[in-house]
Design a protein around this motif. Structure first.
Motif, mmCIF file in Angstrom:
data_model
loop_
_atom_site.group_PDB
_atom_site.id
_atom_site.type_symbol
_atom_site.label_atom_id
_atom_site.label_comp_id
_atom_site.label_asym_id
_atom_site.label_seq_id
_atom_site.Cartn_x
_atom_site.Cartn_y
_atom_site.Cartn_z
ATOM 1 N N SER A 278 -22.419 52.951 -0.816
ATOM 2 C CA SER A 278 -21.138 53.081 -1.511
ATOM 3 C C SER A 278 -20.503 51.713 -1.719
ATOM 4 O O SER A 278 -19.853 51.470 -2.727
ATOM 5 C CB SER A 278 -20.230 54.041 -0.746
ATOM 6 O OG SER A 278 -19.190 53.360 -0.113
ATOM 7 N N GLN A 279 -20.738 50.801 -0.777
ATOM 8 C CA GLN A 279 -20.196 49.450 -0.943
ATOM 9 C C GLN A 279 -20.769 48.759 -2.167
ATOM 10 O O GLN A 279 -20.098 47.967 -2.823
ATOM 11 C CB GLN A 279 -20.497 48.585 0.290
ATOM 12 C CG GLN A 279 -19.521 48.798 1.418
ATOM 13 C CD GLN A 279 -19.910 48.015 2.645
ATOM 14 O OE1 GLN A 279 -20.974 47.409 2.711
ATOM 15 N NE2 GLN A 279 -19.029 48.018 3.640
ATOM 16 N N VAL A 280 -22.020 49.018 -2.465
ATOM 17 C CA VAL A 280 -22.632 48.348 -3.614
ATOM 18 C C VAL A 280 -22.713 49.285 -4.820
ATOM 19 O O VAL A 280 -23.319 48.941 -5.829
ATOM 20 C CB VAL A 280 -24.038 47.783 -3.273
ATOM 21 C CG1 VAL A 280 -23.932 46.760 -2.170
ATOM 22 C CG2 VAL A 280 -25.013 48.890 -2.890
ATOM 23 N N ALA A 281 -22.084 50.454 -4.731
ATOM 24 C CA ALA A 281 -22.049 51.425 -5.828
ATOM 25 C C ALA A 281 -23.448 51.761 -6.341
ATOM 26 O O ALA A 281 -23.699 51.818 -7.531
ATOM 27 C CB ALA A 281 -21.163 50.933 -6.981
ATOM 28 N N MET A 282 -24.366 51.960 -5.389
ATOM 29 C CA MET A 282 -25.731 52.333 -5.782
ATOM 30 C C MET A 282 -25.932 53.800 -5.433
ATOM 31 O O MET A 282 -25.504 54.265 -4.374
ATOM 32 C CB MET A 282 -26.745 51.459 -5.019
ATOM 33 C CG MET A 282 -28.179 51.601 -5.520
ATOM 34 S SD MET A 282 -29.342 50.710 -4.453
ATOM 35 C CE MET A 282 -29.454 49.150 -5.283
ATOM 36 N N SER A 283 -26.547 54.525 -6.347
ATOM 37 C CA SER A 283 -26.760 55.949 -6.069
ATOM 38 C C SER A 283 -27.991 56.112 -5.189
ATOM 39 O O SER A 283 -28.806 55.197 -5.049
ATOM 40 C CB SER A 283 -26.980 56.696 -7.384
ATOM 41 O OG SER A 283 -28.209 56.292 -7.955
ATOM 42 N N GLU A 284 -28.128 57.317 -4.607
ATOM 43 C CA GLU A 284 -29.308 57.569 -3.764
ATOM 44 C C GLU A 284 -30.576 57.535 -4.598
ATOM 45 O O GLU A 284 -31.621 57.093 -4.136
ATOM 46 C CB GLU A 284 -29.149 58.907 -3.044
ATOM 47 C CG GLU A 284 -28.173 58.784 -1.881
ATOM 48 C CD GLU A 284 -28.116 60.047 -1.025
ATOM 49 O OE1 GLU A 284 -29.139 60.741 -0.930
ATOM 50 O OE2 GLU A 284 -27.048 60.303 -0.457
#
Lengths: 746, 227
Positions: free
Chosen positions: A9-15
């Motif tokens: 979530s810190q790097v706004a990357m999805s799973e």
């Protein structure tokens, strides 16, 4: 990694994206690898939702020197060995939270993009959007942003020569701050942001690295919400004095010692990560950096923090190994720190060390190849209906209230004089500004050359909302008209795509259609899109912003001394070129008239790009023939506003001929039908004969008189009264926060 | 004549000043602030900018710069010295000129044209100026409100040390024509020998009609006529 969810979530990357990364690496990434990849895969750095649409843009032309997106800014060859580079970039989310520093560092960032190419920044512009100034918070944001832009630009000594501001409810809480910079220099001094040559040192120059701005690129790639205020540490703080030294040093390096260096790169979003990795990508190289060598201003920073810090006023220099000492000494002579932090390798790997420990080691091309998304698009059904509204069914205005409407428009937050803003910017330093703010486009000369540059920023978000394809084309056409009205030929475009969340179908629709419209219009004007920036996720809990693809237009005028102002002379005849006085009600769609009177946006928009181009060419021909005393684009507020603006500039009255205003008085006076110019001439017969053989509408409107009376159709006003309303409009709106500013200084 | 244009870190009017001086016929050199020798120069210019960023009071750090000893010496020996904008602030901070430049009364940076009148013509800088006209010269500053003690002000008025006042285009010295709240509309002052001039507006920007005015050249031409 136990706290994977937090990290993602810190790097706004999805799973899904994480899974893709694991597949590509064939292992789990380290924390540093994940942070770096996340930043580079963010929308802000990776353009994962917008890049798949960029193929629409015309990007090449006989004078374009750069491949679109390949360098920090686009470059145009203007002849005689000279190059112009320019770019526009957003700093929206930081400015929403911390308007002064957000805007200031936006200026700092765009300046570095320009001098990273070895060119001297010679002009700054900006395009700003705020919520209505009736709300105190929006006034606070406006004041903060304007003083931040001035605080930075004034201190570094680059003139802020132009820009535009528009207010709309959708920008409340999500203002837009787009900064544009233009640089010039000799073609031989043009530098590339490349890291190549195995064993060449990587030298970090400028400010020490702190914890400021970590995850800034990520923050720019998510929607703003109630918790956004807690992201304030993601906003950086500007140090314009250091930027000034860096600018002089880097321009001097390009001018005097370009043989010492391989590449020069700025540090912007995602800091050292994007800077070093993108430079390596350009050179098909690798990089090997030891974070313990990076000078710090905070204690106990981790490798992750060092690689993702967005501390401002830093540059990366890749010198030839044999000139390392000279380069470091050179920066020292400018009182700037320069430190070798790593080397260029040939293995295509990003290697990050902390002393003897390798904390990241993965291929460059994984980091620089984010997943690309093509989103499903769907038109918002509400907008679809609005765009079908037939405005001719609305009642026309009573001739008796036309003066009141004109006054309302002139003193409105969108059309009143922008003097309150541009007086706070030094628009003259460097002694090049031959057309100051307040007209259509700004014009700067280039010392040693006869040519000058005309620059303008434009976009009517309301029109783009109503019809993204036509609205974006209108923005290009308007920017082109602004440039043409100074006597300059449009040559290239930079764009800043400000949109909402592209994962929503209606935003994806706006984005795609806007890019198509922007591209169509750019082709019509032969102005390739040579640089740009996308700022998506401009949303608050209140909704999306008006889609705002801001256009920065560059024009070249063959003789800077021949630039046209909007100020006519006594006795001049004023002509309308490119359209008739009579207009259909549909030209009120998305107009200032409609917005100010009804607060609605509706109607059907259109533009004839062929006519727009041909009219522009005709205006330039008239200028070349020496027929024009002044020219002005007919834009927001229609003919009535454009005409009276010419009277404001000259101080002279205007008396209109008996004109056929057609069936719609409102559209004739305030309609914003495109492709139209007002020109002033003292050779009306020659002007009319020149237009013979063109199928472009030409109408003589009236004469400039040595009076203080302005008349046009049913409008008949005292120029002084109208001027005061227009001139003090913004002061009165903003001044309500102060009881007394000390004196009567306007 | 030879002119030294001092460059502090953060100075930005150095190139503009050299440009304007050379157009008028000076030989002008940019001098980095680490220099301590200004011999051979007839005119020394402290140009505009944000020396050292001016995060502190404007000019407060620049006055400690290595070159300032030589600047002071040049002035004490009767050499001509002009401080423009930030240069004026530095001269006040260094005590070479009396008074101080405070935040504009609007509390905002202001960049716009001003109209100046001169009342003092027995100086090298103003000898060629005309009592009966105004000079259109742009200003660009956030801290240009000139303030002096009543004793200093009385001295300036009595010794005819006020070089320029802000006026309307037609020459009226009025509160409306005062762009920053300066006391007595003061835009520029001399030292008592009148070999040192400090002024907030930028004469080097009013050097070509193409840029809007060439009235600033009258100052440089006055200086040249002393040679």
């Amino acid at each position: 990694m136990e706290h994977l969810e937090t990290l993602l979530s810190q790097v706004a990357m999805s799973e899904e994206e994480y899974g893709r990364l694991v597949d590509m690496l064939d292992r789990e990434p380290t924390e540093v690898e994940l942070g770096m990849t996340g930043a580079l895969w963010s929308e802000h750095c990776g353009y994962k939702h917008s890049k798949p649409l960029f193929h629409h843009f015309p990007t090449t032309g006989p004078h374009v020197l750069t491949e679109a997106g390949a360098e920090n800014a686009g470059a145009i060859d203007i002849g005689d060995g000279w190059v112009v580079v320019f770019k526009i970039e957003s700093h929206n989310h930081p400015s929403a939270l911390e308007p002064y520093e957000g805007a200031a560092t936006g200026v700092g960032g765009i300046l570095r993009d320009i001098f990273a190419m070895g060119m001297r920044p010679v002009a700054l512009l900006n395009s700003l959007r705020f919520g209505p100034l009736t709300e105190a918070h929006n006034r606070t944001l406006l004041r903060g942003v304007v003083s931040g832009i001035g605080g930075y630009g004034n201190c570094v000594g680059v003139p802020t020569v132009g820009g535009e501001i528009q207010m709309h409810t959708s920008y409340s809480g999500n203002p837009l701050v787009n900064a544009m910079c233009v640089g010039v220099g000799l073609k031989t001094n043009l530098l590339s942001a490349v890291a190549e040559g195995e064993g060449n040192p990587i030298v970090l120059v400028g400010a020490d690295t702190g914890r400021d701005g970590i995850h800034g690129a990520t923050f720019a790639s998510v929607e703003l919400d109630e918790d956004s205020a807690s992201r304030r540490p993601a906003v950086q703080v500007g140090h314009p004095f250091l930027e000034k030294l860096l600018m002089e040093a880097c321009v001097g390096l390009a001018e005097d010692h370009s043989d010492w260096i391989v590449g020069l790169q700025d540090l912007g979003a995602a800091g050292l990560t994007s800077s070093a990795v993108e430079a390596a990508d350009r050179g098909n190289s690798g990089i090997d950096i030891d974070v313990t060598l990076v000078p710090r201003r905070a204690e106990n920073m981790t490798a992750y923090e060092v690689m993702l810090s967005e501390s401002q006023e830093r540059m990366l220099v890749i010198p030839h190994r044999k000139y390392l000492k000279e380069v470091i000494e050179y920066f020292k002579s400018w009182e700037i720190n320069a430190t070798e932090i790593g080397i260029v390798t040939s293995n295509g790997q990003v290697t990050i060390r902390e002393n003897d420990t390798v904390v990241a080691s993965m291929p460059v091309n994984i980091m620089t190849n984010p997943p690309m998304y093509t989103n499903d698009t769907a038109i918002d059904p509400v907008v679809e209906l609005l765009a079908l509204e037939n405005l001719s069914l609305e009642p026309d205005i009573d001739p008796l209230i036309t003066t009141d409407i004109l006054f309302d428009l002139l003193q409105s937050e969108n059309l009143s004089s922008r003097r309150w803003v541009y007086q706070q910017y030094d628009h003259q330093v460097l002694n090049n500004t031959v057309l100051k703010p307040g007209g259509d486009a700004a014009v700067i000369r280039i010392k040693g050359l006869k040519q000058g540059l005309a620059v303008s920023t434009d976009c009517n978000g309301r029109a783009v909302y109503l019809n993204p394809q036509v609205g974006a084309a209108l923005a290009v056409a308007e920017a082109a008209r602004n440039v043409i009205a100074t006597g300059a030929r449009p040559v290239a475009v930079t764009d800043c795509l400000n949109f909402g969340n592209p994962e929503k179908n209606e935003v994806a629709y706006q984005l795609e259609k806007s890019i198509i419209g922007l591209s169509d219009a750019s082709r019509a004007f032969e102005t390739p899109v040579i640089s740009g920036n996308a700022s998506l996720y401009n949303e608050t809990p209140g909704g999306q912003i008006m889609p705002t693809p801001t256009i920065g237009m560059l024009g070249v005028i063959s003789d800077a001394a021949s630039r046209l102002t909007i100020s006519p002379k006594i006795g001049n005849r004023i002509f309308l070129i490119g359209g008739s006085v009579e207009q259909s009600a549909s030209t009120l769609a998305a107009s200032e008239f409609q917005w100010t009177r009804t607060g609605r946006i509706a109607g059907s928009l259109s533009i004839d790009l062929k006519l727009a181009r041909e009219t522009g060419d005709l205006i330039l021909l008239m200028h070349d023939e020496g027929l024009l005393s002044a020219a002005h684009d007919v834009g927001d507020g229609g003919i009535a506003v454009a005409l009276i603006e010419m009277s404001f500039a000259s101080g002279y009255g205007f008396r209109a001929n008996a004109l056929d205003l057609g069936e719609r008085l409102d559209a004739a006076l305030f309609g914003e039908g495109p492709s139209r110019f007002l020109v002033a001439t003292d050779k009306p017969d020659l002007l009319i004969s020149l237009t013979d053989g063109y199928s472009i509408p030409v109408t003589e409107l009236g004469e400039v008189e040595a009076t203080q009376n302005f008349s046009f159709g049913p409008i008949d006003v005292d120029l002084g009264e109208a001027y005061t309303r227009w001139n003090l409009g913004l002061d009165r709106i903003i001044g309500q926060d102060f009881t007394d500013d000390g004196n009567g200084d306007f | 004549m030879r002119a030294a244009v001092i460059v502090f870190p953060g100075t930005w009017s150095d190139s503009d000043t050299v440009w304007a001086l050379e157009r008028c016929g000076f030989k002008a050199d940019k001098i980095w602030h680490r220099t301590s020798d200004l011999t051979g120069y007839d005119l020394v210019v402290l140009p505009g900018g944000f020396s050292y960023g001016d995060y502190l009071r404007c000019g407060a750090i620049a006055r400690f710069s290595p070159v300032m000893g030589a600047v002071r010496m040049h002035a004490e020996n009767g050499g001509l010295l002009i401080g423009i904008c930030n240069g004026f602030q530095i001269l006040c901070e260094a005590g070479i000129l009396p008074g101080v430049l405070m935040r504009n009364s609007s509390l905002q940076f202001r960049c716009k044209d001003t109209y100046l009148i001169s009342e003092t013509f027995d100086s090298a800088f103003t000898s060629g100026l005309d009592r009966n006209r105004t000079y259109q010269i742009p200003m660009s500053h956030g801290e240009g409100r000139y303030v002096a003690s009543s004793a200093d002000l009385e001295m300036l008025e009595q010794n005819d040390q006020i070089a320029f006042r802000y006026a309307s285009q037609s020459g009226e010295v009025s509160p409306e024509a005062n762009p920053n709240g300066s006391i007595a509309n003061i835009a520029g002052i001399f030292n008592s020998q009148k070999n040192v001039l400090g002024m907030m507006p930028h004469p080097e920007r009013a050097c070509e009609m193409l840029l809007g005015s060439e009235d600033g050249n009258r100052i440089w031409e006055s200086v040249l006529s002393q040679a």
